[in-house]
Design a protein around this motif. Structure first.
Motif, PDB file in Angstrom:
ATOM      1  N   ALA A  54       0.898  -1.086  -0.075  1.00 34.13           N
ATOM      2  CA  ALA A  54      -0.125  -0.221   0.004  1.00 34.13           C
ATOM      3  C   ALA A  54       0.719   1.278  -0.067  1.00 34.13           C
ATOM      4  CB  ALA A  54      -0.979   0.006   1.495  1.00 34.13           C
ATOM      5  N   HIS A  55       1.938   1.380   0.830  1.00 33.63           N
ATOM      6  CA  HIS A  55       2.628   2.428   0.978  1.00 33.63           C
ATOM      7  C   HIS A  55       3.372   2.852  -0.239  1.00 33.63           C
ATOM      8  CE1 HIS A  55       1.654   3.857   5.149  1.00 33.63           C
ATOM      9  NE2 HIS A  55       1.349   2.701   5.364  1.00 33.63           N
ATOM     10  N   PRO A  56       4.053   1.828  -0.879  1.00 36.76           N
ATOM     11  CA  PRO A  56       4.699   2.044  -2.044  1.00 36.76           C
ATOM     12  C   PRO A  56       3.638   2.422  -3.308  1.00 36.76           C
ATOM     13  CG  PRO A  56       5.780   0.396  -1.247  1.00 36.76           C
ATOM     14  CD  PRO A  56       4.493   0.462  -0.386  1.00 36.76           C
ATOM     15  N   TRP A  57       2.485   1.848  -3.161  1.00 40.48           N
ATOM     16  CA  TRP A  57       1.755   2.089  -4.256  1.00 40.48           C
ATOM     17  C   TRP A  57       1.127   3.594  -4.515  1.00 40.48           C
ATOM     18  CZ3 TRP A  57      -3.257   3.788  -2.420  1.00 40.48           C
ATOM     19  CH2 TRP A  57      -4.163   4.330  -3.337  1.00 40.48           C
ATOM     20  N   GLN A  58       1.050   4.176  -3.084  1.00 45.26           N
ATOM     21  CA  GLN A  58       0.721   5.630  -3.010  1.00 45.26           C
ATOM     22  C   GLN A  58       1.917   6.364  -3.550  1.00 45.26           C
ATOM     23  OE1 GLN A  58       0.605   7.315   1.178  1.00 45.26           O
ATOM     24  NE2 GLN A  58      -1.466   7.936   0.595  1.00 45.26           N
ATOM     25  N   ILE A  59       2.972   6.164  -3.237  1.00 45.62           N
ATOM     26  CA  ILE A  59       4.208   6.802  -3.533  1.00 45.62           C
ATOM     27  C   ILE A  59       4.334   6.854  -5.066  1.00 45.62           C
ATOM     28  CG2 ILE A  59       6.724   6.915  -3.471  1.00 45.62           C
ATOM     29  CD1 ILE A  59       6.547   6.034  -0.355  1.00 45.62           C
ATOM     30  N   PHE A  60       3.991   5.456  -5.750  1.00 45.01           N
ATOM     31  CA  PHE A  60       4.079   5.543  -7.061  1.00 45.01           C
ATOM     32  C   PHE A  60       3.165   6.135  -7.798  1.00 45.01           C
ATOM     33  CE2 PHE A  60       6.212   0.932  -6.228  1.00 45.01           C
ATOM     34  CZ  PHE A  60       7.450   1.496  -5.998  1.00 45.01           C
ATOM     35  N   THR A  61       1.981   6.098  -7.220  1.00 41.14           N
ATOM     36  CA  THR A  61       0.865   6.842  -8.187  1.00 41.14           C
ATOM     37  C   THR A  61       1.050   8.416  -7.833  1.00 41.14           C
ATOM     38  OG1 THR A  61      -0.706   6.458  -6.131  1.00 41.14           O
ATOM     39  CG2 THR A  61      -0.780   4.960  -7.817  1.00 41.14           C
ATOM     40  N   LYS A  62       1.411   8.917  -6.640  1.00 34.21           N
ATOM     41  CA  LYS A  62       1.554  10.247  -6.491  1.00 34.21           C
ATOM     42  C   LYS A  62       2.640  10.834  -7.578  1.00 34.21           C
ATOM     43  CE  LYS A  62      -0.065  11.226  -1.914  1.00 34.21           C
ATOM     44  NZ  LYS A  62      -0.001  11.595  -0.490  1.00 34.21           N
TER      45      LYS A  62
END
Length: 218
Positions: free
Chosen positions: A29-37
């Protein structure tokens, strides 16, 4: 065209008969958020496809809640069906399940090998580096041979109380394949980037690892 990242999850749900396991939600979840941002596209696959088992999830963490609300882990692609030509990077997320179904899976290795040999980034966090235990390049060498890495430590495995339950100790297995394991104190963020191989020690390392991947792809 925006960069595209594949997050790979375990499909194994049994922690040596002691408890249930799976993938650790915040490490996706945390990498997903950083990647999408950062403007990247993110897909999720798992070893068996479908909905992978979860090992640890904090419903009060808005990032985890947002990730699960996307439905990305409801019906994941089966790793054997993944065409790596679409991806600039792969992230192997952790969770104890990876210790059983990542090391010897030919598609876990194939995805990393193909992305890496095409000039992409291979990243893994916590127990996700179990994927690197069996990841050999086209010349037969281990990707980690001679490379600096971080991974869940023997000390953390003991502190978690399952050092005698897991099928092997991850840091030792990586070292046996030529890696130079660089541990930090238990539960402290530790990210090691050696060229296009980026590894993180534990859940606290997932966010910083993703930031490093973003930097490499920028």
């Amino acid at each position: 065209m925006s960069k595209r990242i594949l997050i790979v999850l375990t499909s194994h749900d049994d922690l040596g008969g002691v408890e249930r396991t799976g993938y650790y939600v915040p490490e996706a979840a945390h990498p997903w958020q950083i990647f999408t941002k950062a403007g990247f596209e993110v897909d999720v696959a798992s070893v068996a496809g479908g909905r992978p088992p979860r090992d640890g999830h904090d419903p009060d963490d808005p990032t985890q809640a947002a990730f699960l609300a996307t439905g990305l882990d409801d019906d994941t692609a089966r790793l054997a069906d993944v065409n790596t030509a679409a991806y600039d990077a792969v992230l192997y997320a952790g969770g104890h399940g990876t210790m059983w179904d990542f090391p010897d899976n030919p598609d876990v290795a194939r995805v990393g090998r193909e992305i890496y040999e095409r000039g992409g980034v291979v990243a893994a966090v916590c127990h996700g580096p179990a994927a690197l235990v069996g990841l050999t390049l086209s010349d037969g060498s281990h990707l980690v041979d001679g490379r600096r890495v971080a991974a869940f430590t023997n000390s953390e495995e003991s502190a978690r109380g399952v050092a005698d339950v897991v099928p092997f100790l991850l840091a030792d297995a990586l070292t046996a394949r030529g890696a130079r394991h660089e541990p930090a104190a238990n539960w402290q963020p530790q990210v090691v980037a050696d060229g296009r191989l980026v590894t993180g020690q534990n859940p606290a390392s997932a966010g910083p690892l993703a930031e490093r991947v973003v930097d490499l792809l920028a």
